[in-house]
Design an enzyme around this catalytic site. Structure first.
Site, short mmCIF file in Angstrom:
data_model
loop_
_atom_site.label_atom_id
_atom_site.label_comp_id
_atom_site.label_asym_id
_atom_site.label_seq_id
_atom_site.Cartn_x
_atom_site.Cartn_y
_atom_site.Cartn_z
N CYS A 1 -31.59 0.24 31.47
CA CYS A 1 -31.42 1.54 30.80
C CYS A 1 -30.25 2.28 31.42
CB CYS A 1 -32.71 2.35 30.86
SG CYS A 1 -33.30 2.58 32.52
C1 UN1 Z 1 -34.57 0.41 33.86
O1 UN1 Z 1 -33.62 -0.21 33.39
O2 UN1 Z 1 -35.57 0.68 33.17
O3 UN1 Z 1 -31.08 1.84 38.89
C2 UN1 Z 1 -34.66 0.83 35.27
C3 UN1 Z 1 -31.25 0.88 38.17
C4 UN1 Z 1 -32.54 0.13 38.30
C5 UN1 Z 1 -33.62 0.68 37.46
C6 UN1 Z 1 -33.41 0.50 36.04
N1 UN1 Z 1 -33.00 0.13 39.67
O4 UN1 Z 1 -30.41 0.54 37.38
#
Ligand code: UN1
Length: 551
Positions: A316
């Site tokens: 995300c």
């Molecule tokens: C996600 O993609 O739902 O900081 C979480 C980050 C990861 C967490 C992503 N540790 O990109």
């Protein structure tokens, strides 16, 4: 099982009561019959229906068959969580913390096996899976000691002989729904603080990582977690996950924590809103990364490349719009494209040094191929990328047999402007859009112009620009001279705008999401004293200095 190579975690999982299915894959890897865990007991789905978990980097490799949980199964899990709540919430917080500490130590002990199991189930690289299991460990270690704090306050009363206190209280039964791209760190971000605060959980595992979820849930029980505190139900989103959401309307769920798409998050927010139930929503992103002329361009290329294509762009927090100042645009893009052309892609269980592996599943691949159509429809210029990798259509850095898994080319689209749909839509996969900025103000405007506000980043060596970016961007997280990804386990994680409802995961901040404040006043005077009314008014002393004579 002769001829089947069993790693430790498999032995452990099998000791937990799983049985083998016939392993029928080229690597002779074990395949199991999986179960839900309800009230500490293994359970099949009430109608016996199952679904498969397949390795997306080697589609012939089936990890097992898992219960397709029904409404009754979810209901049984909710009953167990309700039954376990009184004694778990009354367990001293330091004891709850100790069990969480045991979980962390067990994860350390089994780390290598869990890393391989996770890589096998979702196709993420071993290196990234290692980082993720470590994040789950770090979360346990952080909250082990939080069990010895979980502070409330003593507050002064406005009345004599009276004391005021605040306490953190658990919310009750939490419904936990996470995505498969971070199948160990993210459920731990949610459930570890939830149980540390005294809540109990029903956890719907992601449909693409049920075996890993099962192994994690077993480890939690092995650590000393009482039965019913965490109940695991497998299934597909519109099935078991939806049954948990429906139970909010029935008054059987006190909290929902969800990581996934913005569309589903809005639906959950509506259901929780009409029932006045708290929800934590961690949703999509179209994360901007700005490159300014003063930046160290080599460093910036590394950061943008990793943010865009690490995890095959399936975070995300992955880079969406790469916003480049016009004065360095050509130089930067040339350097970036050199790297993109050299990308090594493949199954990290078989090949070393790959940047990214397969897509998380066929479904993620299908959605990705659909969404990148928008770039073409919008008239963006494709600099690189030809969809799904096949033996006849593969980039030079691909290693392995393409048809064995679901692999994608890296994609770069140039000439993207704010009025295009592809500027605003999240493309969950290895694709970035290049946007040219006239100056800093324009770059900041562009960085704020998408409907999302999760992560963001700027590469600059002008301190004032970094400051203006940090204060002017509307996002939950910002990297300065760093990529858009890479949260640490004790910093608040979450977004604003279309990326979430403002709740946070991780660190001390997440405790707010799993507890409510209880204010208690203790009247020691033996009589009724009325706040605001029985408080003595303090008269002000007559002024002795004539200020008017001084002018
Ligand atoms: C996600 O993609 O739902 O900081 C979480 C980050 C990861 C967490 C992503 N540790 O990109």
């Amino acid at each position: 099982m002769e001829g089947i190579e069993l790693d430790c975690i498999m032995v452990h999982v099998l000791e937990a009561g799983l049985t083998f299915l016939e392993a029928n894959n080229p690597k002779n890897r074990p395949s199991v019959k999986g179960f839900n865990i309800i009230d500490g007991q293994l359970a099949e789905s009430s109608d016996g229906a199952t679904f498969e978990s397949r390795n997306p980097a080697l589609l012939s490799d089936v990890l097992g068959a898992f219960p397709l949980s029904t409404k009754d199964d979810v209901s049984a899990a909710l009953d167990a969580a309700h039954a376990a709540f009184p004694s778990w919430s009354a367990t001293p917080a330091p004891t709850r913390g100790q069990i969480i500490g045991n979980m962390g130590r067990l994860l350390m002990e089994h780390k290598d096996d869990l890393v391989r199991l996770q890589a096998r189930e979702i196709g993420k690289t071993l290196k990234e899976c290692g980082g993720e299991i470590q994040e789950a460990i770090d979360t346990c270690l952080f909250f082990q000691s939080e069990g010895r704090r979980l502070y409330g306050q003593t507050v002064n009363s406005e009345l004599p002989d009276k004391e005021l206190f605040t306490y953190r209280r658990p919310l009750g039964v939490c419904g936990i729904i996470n995505a498969c791209n971070f199948p160990s760190a993210v459920p731990f971000w949610k459930m570890i603080p939830a149980i540390m605060c005294g809540n109990t959980c029903v956890w719907k595992s992601p449909q693409d990582s049920p075996l890993l979820s099962f192994a994690l849930a077993r480890i939690m029980h092995q650590a000393g977690l009482p039965d019913g505190v965490i109940n695991l139900v497998h299934g597909k989103g519109s099935g078991a996950g939806q049954h948990i959401i429906n139970a909010v309307d029935e008054g059987r769920v006190n909290k929902i924590s969800f990581t996934g798409s913005t569309a589903v998050g809005k639906m959950i927010g509506e259901v929780c809103g009409r029932n006045l139930v708290s929800c934590s929503l961690e949703l999509g992103g179209k994360n901007p990364l700005v490159i300014m002329p003063s930046a160290n361009l080599e460093n910036a290329v590394e950061g943008a490349y990793w943010a865009g294509f690490g995890t095959a762009g399936q975070r995300c927090t992955s880079l969406g719009n790469l916003i480049i100042h016009k004065d360095i645009y050509d130089e930067f893009v040339a350097k970036l494209m050199d790297k993109v052309h050299s990308t090594r892609i493949g199954d990290s269980l078989e090949h070393e040094g790959v940047l990214y592996g397969s897509m998380l599943s066929e479904k993620y691949a299908k959605d990705f191929l659909e969404v990148i159509q928008i770039c073409e429809e919008d008239g963006a210029t494709k600099l690189y990328g030809q969809g799904r990798i096949t033996s006849d259509n593969k980039p030079s850095g691909f290693v392995g047999t393409a048809e064995e898994g679901v692999f994608m080319w890296p994609h770069v689209y140039a000439g993207v402007t704010e009025d295009m749909r592809c500027f605003h839509e999240e493309m969950f996969g290895p694709a970035i859009t290049l946007v040219k900025a006239d100056d800093f103000d324009h770059a900041l405007h562009l960085a704020n112009a998408s409907p999302y506000g999760l992560s963001s980043a700027i590469y600059t060596n002008e301190r004032l620009e970094a400051y203006r970016f940090k204060t002017g961007i509307k996002a939950g997280m910002t990297g300065i001279n760093n990529s858009t990804t890479g949260a640490e386990a004790h910093l608040p994680f979450g977004g604003v705008k279309g990326s979430g409802n403002g709740t946070r995961e991780s660190g001390i901040w997440v405790i707010e999401a799993y507890s409510y404040w209880h204010a208690v006043n203790d009247e020691l005077s033996g009589k009724l004293q009325l706040a605001q009314m029985d408080v003595d008014e303090i008269e002000m002393v007559e002024a002795e200095v004539r200020w008017d004579e001084l002018v």
